[in-house]
Write a protein that holds these residues in place. Structure first.
Motif, PDB file in Angstrom:
ATOM      1  N   MET A   1      -4.343  10.893  -9.980  1.00 47.78           N
ATOM      2  CA  MET A   1      -4.283   9.987  -8.828  1.00 47.78           C
ATOM      3  C   MET A   1      -3.462  10.632  -7.716  1.00 47.78           C
ATOM      4  O   MET A   1      -2.404  11.216  -7.966  1.00 47.78           O
ATOM      5  CB  MET A   1      -3.651   8.646  -9.232  1.00 47.78           C
ATOM      6  CG  MET A   1      -3.644   7.622  -8.095  1.00 47.78           C
ATOM      7  SD  MET A   1      -2.927   6.045  -8.620  1.00 47.78           S
ATOM      8  CE  MET A   1      -4.187   5.513  -9.774  1.00 47.78           C
ATOM      9  N   LYS A   2      -3.938  10.516  -6.479  1.00 46.17           N
ATOM     10  CA  LYS A   2      -3.218  11.084  -5.354  1.00 46.17           C
ATOM     11  C   LYS A   2      -1.914  10.337  -5.083  1.00 46.17           C
ATOM     12  O   LYS A   2      -1.792   9.145  -5.369  1.00 46.17           O
ATOM     13  CB  LYS A   2      -4.089  11.027  -4.096  1.00 46.17           C
ATOM     14  CG  LYS A   2      -5.246  12.001  -4.056  1.00 46.17           C
ATOM     15  CD  LYS A   2      -5.910  11.919  -2.679  1.00 46.17           C
ATOM     16  CE  LYS A   2      -7.086  12.842  -2.568  1.00 46.17           C
ATOM     17  NZ  LYS A   2      -7.697  12.786  -1.222  1.00 46.17           N
ATOM     18  N   LYS A   3      -0.968  11.059  -4.512  1.00 47.93           N
ATOM     19  CA  LYS A   3       0.279  10.446  -4.077  1.00 47.93           C
ATOM     20  C   LYS A   3       0.162  10.106  -2.590  1.00 47.93           C
ATOM     21  O   LYS A   3      -0.653  10.678  -1.872  1.00 47.93           O
ATOM     22  CB  LYS A   3       1.441  11.416  -4.297  1.00 47.93           C
ATOM     23  CG  LYS A   3       1.710  11.735  -5.754  1.00 47.93           C
ATOM     24  CD  LYS A   3       2.863  12.712  -5.886  1.00 47.93           C
ATOM     25  CE  LYS A   3       3.155  13.039  -7.341  1.00 47.93           C
ATOM     26  NZ  LYS A   3       4.261  14.021  -7.477  1.00 47.93           N
ATOM     27  N   ASN A   4       0.992   9.178  -2.147  1.00 46.89           N
ATOM     28  CA  ASN A   4       1.027   8.793  -0.744  1.00 46.89           C
ATOM     29  C   ASN A   4       2.184   9.483  -0.033  1.00 46.89           C
ATOM     30  O   ASN A   4       3.339   9.369  -0.467  1.00 46.89           O
ATOM     31  CB  ASN A   4       1.186   7.276  -0.591  1.00 46.89           C
ATOM     32  CG  ASN A   4      -0.079   6.523  -0.920  1.00 46.89           C
ATOM     33  OD1 ASN A   4      -1.171   7.086  -0.922  1.00 46.89           O
ATOM     34  ND2 ASN A   4       0.055   5.235  -1.212  1.00 46.89           N
TER      35      ASN A   4
ATOM     36  N   ASP B   1      -5.930  17.219  -1.264  1.00 47.59           N
ATOM     37  CA  ASP B   1      -6.362  17.004  -2.647  1.00 47.59           C
ATOM     38  C   ASP B   1      -5.251  16.365  -3.465  1.00 47.59           C
ATOM     39  O   ASP B   1      -5.505  15.737  -4.497  1.00 47.59           O
ATOM     40  CB  ASP B   1      -6.772  18.340  -3.283  1.00 47.59           C
ATOM     41  CG  ASP B   1      -8.059  18.892  -2.683  1.00 47.59           C
ATOM     42  OD1 ASP B   1      -8.902  18.091  -2.242  1.00 47.59           O
ATOM     43  OD2 ASP B   1      -8.211  20.133  -2.646  1.00 47.59           O
ATOM     44  N   THR B   2      -4.010  16.543  -2.989  1.00 46.34           N
ATOM     45  CA  THR B   2      -2.852  15.993  -3.683  1.00 46.34           C
ATOM     46  C   THR B   2      -2.355  14.709  -3.037  1.00 46.34           C
ATOM     47  O   THR B   2      -1.859  13.812  -3.722  1.00 46.34           O
ATOM     48  CB  THR B   2      -1.709  17.028  -3.713  1.00 46.34           C
ATOM     49  OG1 THR B   2      -2.187  18.239  -4.316  1.00 46.34           O
ATOM     50  CG2 THR B   2      -0.512  16.523  -4.500  1.00 46.34           C
ATOM     51  N   TYR B   3      -2.495  14.619  -1.718  1.00 48.36           N
ATOM     52  CA  TYR B   3      -1.886  13.515  -0.983  1.00 48.36           C
ATOM     53  C   TYR B   3      -2.873  12.735  -0.123  1.00 48.36           C
ATOM     54  O   TYR B   3      -3.750  13.324   0.513  1.00 48.36           O
ATOM     55  CB  TYR B   3      -0.777  14.042  -0.061  1.00 48.36           C
ATOM     56  CG  TYR B   3       0.412  14.597  -0.804  1.00 48.36           C
ATOM     57  CD1 TYR B   3       1.383  13.747  -1.336  1.00 48.36           C
ATOM     58  CD2 TYR B   3       0.555  15.976  -0.991  1.00 48.36           C
ATOM     59  CE1 TYR B   3       2.461  14.254  -2.029  1.00 48.36           C
ATOM     60  CE2 TYR B   3       1.638  16.492  -1.675  1.00 48.36           C
ATOM     61  CZ  TYR B   3       2.584  15.624  -2.201  1.00 48.36           C
ATOM     62  OH  TYR B   3       3.653  16.121  -2.894  1.00 48.36           O
ATOM     63  N   ASP B   4      -2.686  11.417  -0.106  1.00 51.31           N
ATOM     64  CA  ASP B   4      -3.243  10.572   0.934  1.00 51.31           C
ATOM     65  C   ASP B   4      -2.181  10.488   2.026  1.00 51.31           C
ATOM     66  O   ASP B   4      -1.027  10.102   1.759  1.00 51.31           O
ATOM     67  CB  ASP B   4      -3.552   9.167   0.398  1.00 51.31           C
ATOM     68  CG  ASP B   4      -4.839   9.141  -0.407  1.00 51.31           C
ATOM     69  OD1 ASP B   4      -5.779   9.874  -0.051  1.00 51.31           O
ATOM     70  OD2 ASP B   4      -4.895   8.384  -1.396  1.00 51.31           O
ATOM     71  N   VAL B   5      -2.560  10.889   3.229  1.00 50.55           N
ATOM     72  CA  VAL B   5      -1.603  10.966   4.331  1.00 50.55           C
ATOM     73  C   VAL B   5      -1.621   9.672   5.135  1.00 50.55           C
ATOM     74  O   VAL B   5      -2.675   9.230   5.609  1.00 50.55           O
ATOM     75  CB  VAL B   5      -1.923  12.169   5.249  1.00 50.55           C
ATOM     76  CG1 VAL B   5      -0.866  12.292   6.340  1.00 50.55           C
ATOM     77  CG2 VAL B   5      -2.012  13.458   4.440  1.00 50.55           C
ATOM     78  N   ILE B   6      -0.450   9.061   5.278  1.00 41.22           N
ATOM     79  CA  ILE B   6      -0.291   7.830   6.048  1.00 41.22           C
ATOM     80  C   ILE B   6       0.553   8.161   7.278  1.00 41.22           C
ATOM     81  O   ILE B   6       1.650   8.712   7.152  1.00 41.22           O
ATOM     82  CB  ILE B   6       0.398   6.730   5.213  1.00 41.22           C
ATOM     83  CG1 ILE B   6      -0.395   6.458   3.925  1.00 41.22           C
ATOM     84  CG2 ILE B   6       0.562   5.452   6.029  1.00 41.22           C
ATOM     85  CD1 ILE B   6       0.331   5.572   2.934  1.00 41.22           C
ATOM     86  N   LEU B   7       0.030   7.831   8.441  1.00 36.52           N
ATOM     87  CA  LEU B   7       0.695   8.199   9.687  1.00 36.52           C
ATOM     88  C   LEU B   7       1.442   7.012  10.281  1.00 36.52           C
ATOM     89  O   LEU B   7       0.869   5.931  10.446  1.00 36.52           O
ATOM     90  CB  LEU B   7      -0.331   8.719  10.702  1.00 36.52           C
ATOM     91  CG  LEU B   7      -1.297   9.805  10.206  1.00 36.52           C
ATOM     92  CD1 LEU B   7      -2.251  10.214  11.316  1.00 36.52           C
ATOM     93  CD2 LEU B   7      -0.513  11.001   9.681  1.00 36.52           C
TER      94      LEU B   7
END
Length: 350
Positions: A1-4, A33-39
């Protein structure tokens, strides 16, 4: 599962626009591939908003976002709260990359919030961020290391109530020309060079618009040299770079608006001078309790090649002309690898 991962940018500081440019570089180089990026953007007025795309940062429309954002300081939550139309949702946070330059971002304030929330974050902690942002206190620390630095006078805002006496005190200790700097501003904001009493008064008034503490320094005639530092328990220094300013000195306009200003990686310097700079950079980084990254700036005098410390930046720029990523790229570390190594160091620190 990806991290945020939350990328914080903008900020209520004079370096707001530079931060927006740096953030775009960082965002493009995070491993998706590792992270969901939240801006999350912080407007110049200090409002936190959710940003839905990197394109919105590029064109500036992010500031019109109707979705408010806040990082909860609740240690048990580790979450980002998003607000809209009287309702809210939460998103789990694994790590934060504060791409914030200057006050209210690089000075320990945001770092303190993240410490309260016990959320890993990229870069230096509260102490290192605070003392490195404050040029006067940095000088006090470096003085203990025995590393050469410019002579200076510490001026407080209340001293300017009697401008004549303040100027006399400076003139008693330093010869013209002198540099006048806000103690806690970055990107050379509010910095002036004064060649006489009239220019000194104007420079003090300008610096006072940015900070209540003002640093007045002797002029060092030399080359402007920078060194990048990377690491946690194991700290490494890059090679060195040189600033070739198009103006009399490397102020904000020369840095970001004058195309004739240039940066050079691996300039022609004696090997022993380069090693002295690299060694001093690591010592200063450790002395301020640095962790993750910093750029340490020096002068090398034109007479005698003496190394003189200038300042340390705990969240250096990541723009196209920024020295920090350029120096590591010259050592074989591409920007994507650098960004993700910095994120890994955030976990190491915690």
């Amino acid at each position: 599962m990806k991290k945020n991962i939350v990328v914080l940018f903008g900020g209520n500081s004079s370096e707001h626009d530079v931060s927006c440019v740096s953030a775009q570089t960082v965002i493009k180089n995070i491993d998706i591939d590792t992270y969901d990026v939240i801006l999350v953007g912080i407007t110049k007025e200090g409002k936190w908003v959710f940003v839905d795309s990197i394109d919105a940062i590029a064109d500036g429309t992010w500031r019109e976002s109707k979705v408010g954002a806040a990082i909860s300081p609740d240690t048990t939550k580790k979450e980002l709260l998003l607000f809209k139309d009287g309702t809210y949702e939460s998103k789990k946070i694994d790590v934060v990359f504060p791409v914030l330059h200057g006050l209210n971002g690089e000075d320990g304030t945001v770092q303190g919030l993240l410490e309260l929330a016990k959320i890993p974050y990229v870069g230096c902690g509260v102490l290192a961020s605070a003392v490195s942002m404050d040029k006067v206190y940095t000088k006090a620390i470096v003085e203990k290391l025995g590393i050469r630095q410019a002579a200076f006078v510490d001026v407080r805002l209340e001293m300017l109530d009697d401008m004549e006496e303040a100027i006399m005190e400076i003139e008693d200790q330093l010869d013209y020309p002198v540099f006048v700097k806000p103690s806690c501003a970055g990107s050379s904001q509010g910095v002036s060079k004064a060649h006489n009493k009239e220019e000194l008064e104007a420079a003090l008034k300008l610096a006072a618009q940015h900070d209540r503490k003002i640093l007045v320094e002797e002029t060092i005639v030399g080359r402007e040299i920078e060194c990048a530092v990377l690491g946690g328990r194991d700290v490494k220094a890059s090679g060195v770079g040189e600033i070739l300013a198009a103006a009399e000195f490397y102020d904000f306009d020369a840095k970001y608006n004058n195309a004739e200003s240039r940066t050079v990686v691996d300039p022609d310097l004696p090997a022993d001078v380069v090693e002295e700079v690299r060694d001093a950079a690591v010592k200063i980084f450790k002395a301020v309790d640095g962790f993750g990254l910093s750029r340490v700036d020096f002068f090398v005098t034109k007479k005698g090649n003496k190394v003189v410390f200038n300042e340390i930046n705990t969240l250096p720029g990541f723009t196209a002309i920024s020295m920090y990523p350029m120096l590591w790229k010259a050592r074989g570390i591409e920007t994507d690898k650098l960004v993700n190594q910095l994120i890994e160091l955030a976990y190491e620190r915690f």
